[in-house]
Write a protein that holds these residues in place. Structure first.
Motif, PDB file in Angstrom:
ATOM      1  N   PHE A   1      48.726 -16.927  -7.531  1.00  0.00           N
ATOM      2  CA  PHE A   1      47.499 -16.957  -6.741  1.00  0.00           C
ATOM      3  C   PHE A   1      46.354 -16.228  -7.434  1.00  0.00           C
ATOM      4  CE2 PHE A   1      50.413 -17.677  -3.035  1.00  0.00           C
ATOM      5  CZ  PHE A   1      49.983 -18.966  -2.792  1.00  0.00           C
ATOM      6  N   ILE A   2      46.639 -15.132  -8.097  1.00  0.00           N
ATOM      7  CA  ILE A   2      45.582 -14.401  -8.808  1.00  0.00           C
ATOM      8  C   ILE A   2      45.048 -15.236  -9.967  1.00  0.00           C
ATOM      9  CG2 ILE A   2      45.131 -12.393 -10.271  1.00  0.00           C
ATOM     10  CD1 ILE A   2      46.987 -10.814  -8.402  1.00  0.00           C
ATOM     11  N   LEU A   3      45.945 -15.832 -10.737  1.00  0.00           N
ATOM     12  CA  LEU A   3      45.500 -16.657 -11.866  1.00  0.00           C
ATOM     13  C   LEU A   3      44.723 -17.876 -11.382  1.00  0.00           C
ATOM     14  CD1 LEU A   3      48.524 -16.514 -14.303  1.00  0.00           C
ATOM     15  CD2 LEU A   3      46.314 -15.420 -14.541  1.00  0.00           C
ATOM     16  N   ASN A   4      45.162 -18.482 -10.268  1.00  0.00           N
ATOM     17  CA  ASN A   4      44.419 -19.623  -9.726  1.00  0.00           C
ATOM     18  C   ASN A   4      43.011 -19.208  -9.324  1.00  0.00           C
ATOM     19  OD1 ASN A   4      46.284 -21.608 -10.091  1.00  0.00           O
ATOM     20  ND2 ASN A   4      47.115 -21.503  -8.034  1.00  0.00           N
ATOM     21  N   GLY A   5      42.868 -18.032  -8.718  1.00  0.00           N
ATOM     22  CA  GLY A   5      41.547 -17.555  -8.324  1.00  0.00           C
ATOM     23  C   GLY A   5      40.649 -17.332  -9.522  1.00  0.00           C
ATOM     24  N   VAL A   6      41.203 -16.754 -10.590  1.00  0.00           N
ATOM     25  CA  VAL A   6      40.412 -16.507 -11.799  1.00  0.00           C
ATOM     26  C   VAL A   6      40.003 -17.821 -12.443  1.00  0.00           C
ATOM     27  CG1 VAL A   6      40.538 -15.575 -14.140  1.00  0.00           C
ATOM     28  CG2 VAL A   6      41.391 -14.228 -12.235  1.00  0.00           C
TER      29      VAL A   6
END
Length: 153
Positions: free
Chosen positions: A12-17
């Motif tokens: 989820f963090i990588l998708n947000g970035v």
């Protein structure tokens, strides 16, 4: 080995970035496509001496003016350069911040017990996971904020 919860958090963090970077690229693309250079109008005047040469001089003036307009618009297009939202230096800072965030997430992952029947606190509560990884993530976020607000040039 990465647990499912750590994997989902990282995902989820990588998708947000990635989504934010794509949004910035699209904003940059839209701003480039909206900026069109103004067209120049060139007026050429010639002196007319005789009534016989009026028609020929007018047609020559039209040809000259249209060819000059074409040359001027080509010169403008070649000299026209769209300006990006972020400078090259800012992009390097952003990539460095992203690398620190990813390194912190990688250091925070793991924690599988070698034996499921034995609980080892040192694996879960290691200084690497509790102090080093969060510090790297916060440092990376700080560098991202600095890169975004840094002035160009």
């Amino acid at each position: 080995m990465i647990s499912k919860q750590h994997f989902l958090t990282l995902h989820f963090i990588l998708n947000g970035v990635v989504i934010r970077l794509l949004q910035l690229i699209m904003i940059n693309y839209r701003s480039m496509s909206k900026q069109n250079p103004p067209k120049k109008k060139v007026v050429v005047t010639t002196k007319q001496q005789n009534s016989k040469t009026k028609s020929t001089s007018k047609s020559k003036a039209k040809v000259k003016s249209s060819s000059r307009v074409k040359r001027d618009s080509k010169a403008q297009k070649s000299s026209y350069r769209s300006e990006l939202i972020f400078s090259k230096e800012q992009i390097f800072w952003m990539l460095g911040g992203l690398a620190l965030v990813l390194l912190g997430l990688i250091l925070m992952s793991g924690g599988a017990m070698p034996d499921p029947n034995v609980w080892d606190e040192n694996i879960i509560y290691s200084p690497r996971r509790l102090t080093l990884a969060p510090i790297l993530i916060l440092l990376g976020m700080g560098i991202e904020i600095y890169a975004i607000f840094k002035k160009k040039g």
